[in-house]
Scaffold this active site. Structure first.
Site, PDB file in Angstrom:
ATOM      1  N   ALA A 264      37.713  50.853  40.238  1.00 26.78           N
ATOM      2  CA  ALA A 264      38.947  51.189  40.844  1.00 26.78           C
ATOM      3  C   ALA A 264      39.327  49.826  41.410  1.00 26.78           C
ATOM      4  CB  ALA A 264      38.783  52.295  41.761  1.00 26.78           C
ATOM      5  N   ASN A 265      40.478  49.818  42.301  1.00 28.99           N
ATOM      6  CA  ASN A 265      41.162  48.956  43.193  1.00 28.99           C
ATOM      7  C   ASN A 265      41.686  49.572  44.423  1.00 28.99           C
ATOM      8  OD1 ASN A 265      44.068  49.507  42.695  1.00 28.99           O
ATOM      9  ND2 ASN A 265      43.460  49.567  40.593  1.00 28.99           N
ATOM     10  N   ARG A 266      42.208  48.548  45.216  1.00 32.38           N
ATOM     11  CA  ARG A 266      42.494  48.910  46.465  1.00 32.38           C
ATOM     12  C   ARG A 266      43.823  49.891  46.641  1.00 32.38           C
ATOM     13  NH1 ARG A 266      38.814  47.119  49.840  1.00 32.38           N
ATOM     14  NH2 ARG A 266      37.559  45.021  49.203  1.00 32.38           N
TER      15      ARG A 266
END
Ligand code: C5P
Length: 401
Positions: A211-213
């Site tokens: 995932a990412n932020r």
């Protein structure tokens, strides 16, 4: 104060969420609106006309065939003598009646007779909301030009079941009502928009993912801002911890592949704003079972495969929207990379920002962006993500008119 002095006809239909309508009446009146309530027979099983009348400080209309009510205003005048009709809660049954033009009680008759904007706040069991019959009815009502706020995801009031179906909170309904009444500034009325937002989750196995932020704040704010200007917005969102923006159709996805499918399904549209931080890669062969540690063998290799580029697909699609906007989150050479993206992705505008950790933009509430178009670069000051969204929605409206 868009609600000050406005007359709102509040139709309360029969669902447990009717208890929230009492608070809604207070919130609307706090903002200076005059609230005229209409209750269905079902609504009166959940909250009493006495409570509704006490909070609205006026007559509560319940009966189509009441001589007293008809002498007072009459159902046709009741339907027209207002600035906005709000239906909260809107049950599956009432929406089905509205979609088919039925008028067998005061609420449904008023809804058929009105020529005012109508805002629906659906509330029902998640299975009822997901039922193909309800989906069809909602689609029909949207096509008829009615606006929606919610439903939201979460626990049902009756307990034990969770999912999409909770009525929007009173303040969200107020915000949606304000949006609809905001001085008639609806330059995007009749336009369809698709917005992507949030991260994607690319599974490694059934329990792990890449995932990412991205928080989804900017994308969600843009969807809300376009809806406020009157656009019919489909927001395709990756997993985020944000409430659904008012008046927006939300499609929830996890993977980039799913996001692409949902975006293509929402075409044709006039506007596409691709804000999601889509993962560039997915795991080529995610484990069907949780991948186990293998002592002595070291970590397993993760083979990655490229994800579809959603923005680029839309930017070159035969049904390409008139305005295509992309974002470019960069940590270096923001402007140069933005220009390259404009060209490569077939976008009309790239909103470029520096997401180096020290900026706090990714996951934060503020944003400083540069607008890159074929005509040049425009730099905006540091703004809240809501303000960036408002200005961007205005920019888009300007391109379309
Ligand atoms: O190429 P890059 O990821 O930097 O491009 C960012 C822009 O492209 C954003 O608007 C993002 O939403 C979009 N994008 C996309 N699909 C991808 C990758 C990026 O729609 N697979």
């Amino acid at each position: 104060m868009p609600l000050a002095g406005k007359r709102i006809l509040l139709v309360i239909s029969g669902g447990i969420a009717a208890y929230k309508s009492l608070d809604l009446i207070r919130r609307l009146r706090e903002r200076g609106a005059e609230v005229r309530p209409v209750m269905t027979a079902g609504a009166r099983e959940f909250v009493t006309p006495l409570a509704v009348g006490a909070l609205s400080a006026g007559h509560v209309y319940t009966d189509l065939f009441s001589r007293e009510d008809e002498q007072d205003v009459g159902h046709i005048r009741l339907a027209r003598d207002c600035d906005l009709v709000v239906v909260a809660p809107a049950t599956a049954d009432l929406m089905a009646k509205m979609a088919h033009g039925l008028a067998d009680d005061l609420a449904s008759t008023v809804l058929l007779a009105t020529d005012r904007p109508v805002l629906l706040a659906p509330a029902m069991n998640p299975k009822m909301w997901a039922h193909p019959a309800t989906r069809r009815n909602v689609e029909t009502l949207r096509r008829d030009g009615l606006s929606f706020v919610g439903p939201n995801a979460g626990e049902m009031a009756e307990g034990g079941e969770a999912g999409l179906g909770r009525m929007a909170e009173p303040l969200e309904i107020v915000a949606a009502a304000e949006g609809l009444l905001d001085g008639g500034q609806r330059p995007l009325a009749g336009r369809r928009a698709i917005v992507t937002s949030g991260p994607t989750h690319e599974p490694i196995d059934p329990v792990r993912y890449i995932a990412n932020r991205s928080s989804g704040r900017q994308g969600h704010a843009i969807a809300a801002a376009l809806a406020r200007l009157g656009a019919d917005v489909t927001l395709v969102s990756g997993p985020v911890a944000l409430p659904d923006p008012p008046g927006v159709r939300v499609v929830r996805v996890e993977r980039a592949e799913e996001m692409l499918r949902a975006v293509l399904a929402a075409l044709p549209a006039d506007i596409a704003v691709m804000v999601a931080a889509v993962a560039d890669w997915h795991v080529a062969a995610p484990g069907a079972e949780k991948i186990k540690k293998q002592p002595g063998k070291g970590p397993p290799p993760l083979m990655l495969a490229e994800n579809p580029d959603i923005l680029k697909t839309v930017g070159h699609h035969e049904q390409r929207p008139k305005v295509v906007v992309g974002f470019a989150a960069e940590t270096q050479d923001v402007e140069k990379n933005g220009r390259v993206k404009l060209e490569k992705k077939g976008a009309d505008l790239i909103v470029a920002n520096d997401v180096s950790p020290q900026t706090g933009i990714m996951g934060g509430t503020r944003n400083s962006v540069k607008l890159i178009t074929a005509a040049g670069v425009e730099e905006w000051p540091d703004l809240s993500k809501d303000d960036v969204a408002r200005r961007l929605a205005d920019w888009i409206a300007g391109r379309l008119t």
